[in-house]
Design a protein around this motif. Structure first.
Motif, PDB file in Angstrom:
ATOM      1  N   VAL A 191       1.232   4.922   1.732  1.00 45.61           N
ATOM      2  CA  VAL A 191       0.736   5.750   2.828  1.00 45.61           C
ATOM      3  C   VAL A 191       1.610   6.998   2.911  1.00 45.61           C
ATOM      4  O   VAL A 191       2.813   6.901   3.155  1.00 45.61           O
ATOM      5  N   GLU A 250       0.864  -1.176   0.000  1.00 43.03           N
ATOM      6  CA  GLU A 250       0.000   0.000   0.000  1.00 43.03           C
ATOM      7  C   GLU A 250       0.899   1.224   0.000  1.00 43.03           C
ATOM      8  O   GLU A 250       2.102   1.130   0.265  1.00 43.03           O
ATOM      9  N   ARG A 277      -4.959   2.745  -0.307  1.00 41.40           N
ATOM     10  CA  ARG A 277      -5.229   1.583   0.542  1.00 41.40           C
ATOM     11  C   ARG A 277      -6.045   0.566  -0.233  1.00 41.40           C
ATOM     12  O   ARG A 277      -6.810   0.915  -1.120  1.00 41.40           O
ATOM     13  N   GLY A 278      -5.879  -0.709   0.118  1.00 46.14           N
ATOM     14  CA  GLY A 278      -6.621  -1.803  -0.511  1.00 46.14           C
ATOM     15  C   GLY A 278      -7.473  -2.508   0.520  1.00 46.14           C
ATOM     16  O   GLY A 278      -6.985  -3.375   1.231  1.00 46.14           O
ATOM     17  N   PRO A 279      -8.751  -2.152   0.626  1.00 47.89           N
ATOM     18  CA  PRO A 279      -9.606  -2.788   1.634  1.00 47.89           C
ATOM     19  C   PRO A 279      -9.837  -4.270   1.328  1.00 47.89           C
ATOM     20  O   PRO A 279      -9.773  -4.701   0.183  1.00 47.89           O
ATOM     21  N   GLU A 296      -9.635  -6.197  -2.244  1.00 49.88           N
ATOM     22  CA  GLU A 296      -8.205  -5.892  -2.357  1.00 49.88           C
ATOM     23  C   GLU A 296      -7.811  -4.842  -3.395  1.00 49.88           C
ATOM     24  O   GLU A 296      -6.638  -4.628  -3.607  1.00 49.88           O
ATOM     25  N   GLY A 304      -7.045  -1.169  -5.047  1.00 49.76           N
ATOM     26  CA  GLY A 304      -6.524   0.068  -4.482  1.00 49.76           C
ATOM     27  C   GLY A 304      -7.495   1.231  -4.609  1.00 49.76           C
ATOM     28  O   GLY A 304      -8.108   1.428  -5.654  1.00 49.76           O
ATOM     29  N   LYS A 342       2.126  -5.197   3.160  1.00 52.92           N
ATOM     30  CA  LYS A 342       0.873  -5.733   3.679  1.00 52.92           C
ATOM     31  C   LYS A 342       1.069  -7.205   3.978  1.00 52.92           C
ATOM     32  O   LYS A 342       1.402  -7.976   3.087  1.00 52.92           O
ATOM     33  N   THR A 347      -1.952   8.702  -0.656  1.00 51.05           N
ATOM     34  CA  THR A 347      -2.257   7.538   0.181  1.00 51.05           C
ATOM     35  C   THR A 347      -3.205   6.642  -0.590  1.00 51.05           C
ATOM     36  O   THR A 347      -4.235   7.090  -1.082  1.00 51.05           O
ATOM     37  N   GLN A 361       4.211   0.732   2.054  1.00 53.37           N
ATOM     38  CA  GLN A 361       3.949  -0.054   3.259  1.00 53.37           C
ATOM     39  C   GLN A 361       3.680  -1.493   2.822  1.00 53.37           C
ATOM     40  O   GLN A 361       2.848  -1.728   1.953  1.00 53.37           O
TER      41      GLN A 361
END
Length: 101
Positions: free
Chosen positions: A26, A24, A78-80, A65, A67, A33, A76, A31
């Motif tokens: 940030v 990810e 993120r991949g929920p 997953e 982005g 995962k 930033t 970062q």
């Protein structure tokens, strides 16, 4: 002692260099995962199934997953584990090849 300037990545640079890796972005920094455990995967697929059934009537898209660009400068992304995007928030071009804006 000399100070070094850290090079922050944009989401576009991140896509070009690290496409489809478990990372990810940030505040412009990469970062790692960690993969989730087994129970997490079972729960995620159960929730995704229920959400997909509902979304067929409500409209929109369900996924995992992918982005999502949450902020710019620094970027930033993120991949929920699981997401729903309503039909009213879908881009005119459909599901993006890269990241959701």
């Amino acid at each position: 002692m000399t100070a070094t300037l850290e090079q922050l990545l944009t989401v576009e640079e991140f896509w070009q260099q690290y496409q489809n890796r478990p990372l990810e972005l940030v505040d412009g920094r990469i970062q790692e995962k960690m993969p989730p455990g087994g129970e997490h995967g079972v729960i995620a697929v159960n929730l995704a199934t229920l959400l997909r059934i509902w979304a067929k009537q409500a409209g929109g898209r369900v996924g995992t997953e992918s982005g999502f660009l949450l902020r710019r400068n620094p970027d930033t992304l993120r991949g929920p584990d699981l997401y729903y995007v309503s039909a009213s928030r879908m881009p005119a071009t459909g599901v993006p090849l890269a990241f959701w804006q």
